[in-house]
Scaffold this motif. Structure first.
Motif, PDB file in Angstrom:
ATOM      1  N   ARG A  42       0.766  -1.131  -0.036  1.00 55.66           N
ATOM      2  CA  ARG A  42       0.127   0.020   0.066  1.00 55.66           C
ATOM      3  C   ARG A  42       0.827   1.440   0.109  1.00 55.66           C
ATOM      4  O   ARG A  42       0.473   2.272  -0.734  1.00 55.66           O
ATOM      5  CB  ARG A  42      -0.818  -0.104   1.109  1.00 55.66           C
ATOM      6  CG  ARG A  42      -1.776  -1.240   1.233  1.00 55.66           C
ATOM      7  CD  ARG A  42      -2.971  -1.224   2.491  1.00 55.66           C
ATOM      8  NE  ARG A  42      -3.467  -0.164   2.512  1.00 55.66           N
ATOM      9  CZ  ARG A  42      -4.578   0.117   3.357  1.00 55.66           C
ATOM     10  NH1 ARG A  42      -4.797  -0.760   4.367  1.00 55.66           N
ATOM     11  NH2 ARG A  42      -5.569   1.056   3.120  1.00 55.66           N
ATOM     12  N   SER A 101      -6.089   1.389  -7.544  1.00 53.91           N
ATOM     13  CA  SER A 101      -6.683   0.945  -6.538  1.00 53.91           C
ATOM     14  C   SER A 101      -6.513  -0.198  -5.550  1.00 53.91           C
ATOM     15  O   SER A 101      -6.342  -0.330  -4.242  1.00 53.91           O
ATOM     16  CB  SER A 101      -8.321   1.033  -6.880  1.00 53.91           C
ATOM     17  OG  SER A 101      -9.199   0.732  -5.664  1.00 53.91           O
ATOM     18  N   SER A 105      -4.774  -0.593  -2.007  1.00 59.83           N
ATOM     19  CA  SER A 105      -5.573  -1.317  -0.936  1.00 59.83           C
ATOM     20  C   SER A 105      -4.850  -2.520  -0.215  1.00 59.83           C
ATOM     21  O   SER A 105      -5.411  -3.082   0.466  1.00 59.83           O
ATOM     22  CB  SER A 105      -6.843  -1.645  -1.296  1.00 59.83           C
ATOM     23  OG  SER A 105      -6.909  -2.525  -2.366  1.00 59.83           O
ATOM     24  N   GLN A 107      -4.567  -5.388  -2.062  1.00 54.43           N
ATOM     25  CA  GLN A 107      -4.985  -6.572  -2.645  1.00 54.43           C
ATOM     26  C   GLN A 107      -3.926  -6.913  -3.719  1.00 54.43           C
ATOM     27  O   GLN A 107      -4.126  -8.317  -3.799  1.00 54.43           O
ATOM     28  CB  GLN A 107      -6.279  -6.028  -3.237  1.00 54.43           C
ATOM     29  CG  GLN A 107      -7.520  -5.758  -2.309  1.00 54.43           C
ATOM     30  CD  GLN A 107      -8.519  -5.504  -3.005  1.00 54.43           C
ATOM     31  OE1 GLN A 107      -8.682  -4.489  -3.839  1.00 54.43           O
ATOM     32  NE2 GLN A 107      -9.731  -6.329  -2.715  1.00 54.43           N
TER      33      GLN A 107
END
Length: 464
Positions: A42, A101, A105, A107
Motif C-alpha cells: 500500500r 486502487s 488497498s 490487494q
C-alpha cells in the motif's frame, strides 16, 4: 496534512518494530507477515504516486538531475534498473485505475501491478479504452481472486487480447510475425556490465543481418587452433610448418605472428597440444583479437577529442620492477604481468601523480582541453564529476571553471570533466564548481536545493 499523517505512520512503525517477535504464536506470526507485506504494498502505491507527481512537476530537473531515474538513484541510493522500474510503474498506473486502487488497498503487490499495467499498456490502440479497461479488470480479478503470481500473470498476455478483442487478435498475430524482423533492429543493443572481481558480462540484441556480419567476422578467428608443429616436424618440413601456422593465425601473416597473437589473446594453445577452449571462449578470444586488429590499424574515428586508446595508471618504478597492479580508467585493476604485456605494444605517456593520487598540473597555454590535459582530466575525474552522475569519460567534455574568454587558464586546476547535460547545467549558473584543496572537484548546489549551499561531490567514480 500529508506530513502529519506520515509522521504518525512513522511513529506507528517504530512502535511495531519495538514489539518482540518471539512472543507471537504461529498463527499471529503468519497473520503479521501477510499484513506487514500488504502494508508495504500500500505504501508502494503512495510512493509510485509521489514519483509520478515529482516527474510531472519536473522536480528532478530542478534539482540538477538528468531525469527522474537519475534523481531516484541519487536520492534513494538504489540501482538504476530499480529506479527505472519505479518510474515506469508510476507512469503506467494512472491509466489503470482498478490496478492503482488494488495496489493502494494491498490487494495486489507491486510486481503484480507492474505486470498488469504493462500488459494493458502494450495492448494495441485499436482495442480502445473500453477494451483496455476490460483487460485490466480481468487481470486484476485473476491476481486478487486466484492469487496468481506475477510470472503466471505474464503468461496471460497472449490470451488477454483474445478475451477483450478476438477480432483483432488474429490480424495482430499476422502483423507481429512481420514486425519481428523490424523489431529486432529497433531493439539492437550492446552493453558491457561490470560483474565484480575483474569480470564483465556482455548483454546485447542483434537483428539477423547484424548477427550474420558479426558471425562472419568472428568465425575465421574462433575456429579451434591447430596444434603448432613440434620441433621434430619443424626440422623435417620447414615449408609445411609455415603453411600450417599461417592457416592457424586466420590471416596472411607469418607463422610467428599467428602463434604469438593467439597466445596474446588468451588462446593458451601450446606447441603440440590440442585447442581445449570451449566454443564460447574461442568466440570471446576472437572478439578481442578482432578489436585489437582494428585498434592496431588506427582507422577508428576520434573519441572524446583524441584517437581511441587504453589508459592504465601505474607508477613507473612499479612497471619496471614488475610489481603493483595497474588501474584502468574504468576503475578496474590489472595484474603487473598484464600491464607489462600491454606496455610491450604501447606508447607510454607519463602522468605525474602526487602522494594522495592527485594528478599534477600538465596545463598548456591553449584553449582546447585535449591531448595530455584531457588524459590527466580523465585520470582524475574518471567520468562526469557532477554529484550522482555515472556517465563515462567518453561521453564527457572538458569544462573551464573560469572561462577562457574571462582569462581562465587551460590547466588541470581550472578544468573539470562534465557530461553534456551537466555541462549545460553548470553554464545555466545555478550550480557552482570549484577545486578542493586535495585537487578534486566539488559542487555548490543552488539555494533552492540547499539553503546552506554545502559542497557535494561525485562518489560514484573510483579514486586512484
Amino acid at each position: 496534512m500529508g506530513t502529519g499523517v506520515l509522521a504518525q505512520v512513522e511513529a506507528d512503525v517504530a512502535e511495531l518494530l519495538a514489539g518482540p517477535v518471539w512472543t507471537l504464536s504461529d498463527a499471529e506470526l503468519t497473520d503479521e507477515v501477510r499484513r506487514v507485506y500488504a502494508t508495504i504494498q500500500r505504501l508502494s502505491g503512495r510512493l509510485a504516486a509521489l514519483i509520478a507527481t515529482a516527474d510531472g512537476r519536473e522536480v528532478p530537473y530542478n534539482a540538477g538531475a538528468t531525469g527522474t531515474v537519475n534523481w531516484l538513484t541519487f536520492l534513494l541510493a538504489i540501482r538504476d534498473r530499480d529506479a527505472r522500474a519505479w518510474v515506469s510503474l508510476a507512469a503506467m498506473l494512472p491509466a489503470v485505475p482498478v490496478v492503482e486502487s488494488a495496489l493502494s488497498s494491498g490487494q495486489v503487490n507491486v510486481e503484480q501491478a507492474r505486470v498488469i499495467a504493462k500488459t494493458v499498456h502494450d495492448l494495441p490502440s485499436a482495442v480502445g479504452e473500453v477494451g483496455k479497461a476490460k483487460a485490466a479488470d480481468a487481470l486484476t480479478r485473476l491476481a486478487v481472486d486466484d492469487r496468481l503470481r506475477p510470472e503466471v500473470l505474464e503468461k496471460h498476455r497472449s490470451q488477454i487480447l483474445e478475451l477483450v478483442a478476438p477480432e483483432i487478435a488474429e490480424e495482430r498475430l499476422r502483423r507481429e510475425v512481420e514486425r519481428a524482423e523490424r523489431s529486432a533492429h529497433d531493439r539492437r543493443d550492446f552493453t558491457l556490465i561490470p560483474y565484480g572481481d575483474g569480470e564483465y558480462r556482455v548483454r546485447g540484441v542483434l537483428d539477423a543481418e547484424m548477427a550474420a556480419i558479426v558471425r562472419t567476422a568472428l568465425d575465421p578467428l574462433s575456429a579451434p587452433r591447430k596444434p603448432a608443429p613440434t620441433a621434430a616436424a619443424t626440422s623435417a618440413s620447414p615449408s609445411g610448418d609455415r603453411a600450417g601456422a599461417g592457416a592457424a593465425s586466420g590471416d596472411g601473416g607469418t607463422a610467428g605472428e599467428g602463434v604469438s597473437r593467439g597466445l596474446a589473446v588468451g588462446a593458451r594453445v601450446l606447441p603440440g597440444e590440442a585447442d581445449l577452449r570451449s566454443a564460447g571462449a574461442r568466440r570471446a578470444d576472437a572478439l578481442i583479437e578482432l578489436c585489437q586488429r582494428i585498434l592496431n590499424a588506427a582507422e577508428l574515428p576520434d573519441n572524446g577529442g583524441e584517437k581511441p586508446h587504453l589508459t592504465v595508471t601505474l607508477p613507473w618504478d612499479a612497471l619496471q620492477a614488475k610489481v603493483g597492479a595497474g588501474l584502468l580508467d574504468t576503475g578496474d585493476l590489472l595484474t603487473p604481468e598484464t600491464v607489462r604485456r600491454l606496455a610491450c605494444d604501447a606508447m607510454i605517456i607519463p602522468a605525474v601523480l602526487g602522494g594522495d593520487g592527485q594528478i599534477l598540473d600538465v596545463g598548456r597555454a591553449r584553449r582546447l582541453i585535449d591531448g595530455p590535459l584531457r588524459r590527466a582530466l580523465v585520470l582524475r575525474d574518471k567520468g562526469c564529476a557532477f554529484p550522482g552522475c555515472d556517465r563515462p569519460p567518453q561521453w564527457c567534455h572538458g569544462h573551464h571553471l573560469k572561462a577562457w574568454a574571462d582569462g581562465g587558464n587551460t590547466c588541470l586546476a581550472n578544468s573539470v570533466l562534465l557530461c553534456g547535460f551537466h555541462h549545460r547545467e553548470i553554464h545555466h549558473g545555478h550550480w557552482e564548481v570549484r577545486i578542493r584543496p586535495d585537487g578534486f572537484p566539488e559542487f555548490l548546489p543552488p539555494t533552492f536545493i540547499d539553503p546552506q549551499r554545502r559542497p557535494v561531490r561525485n562518489t560514484l567514480h573510483r579514486r586512484c
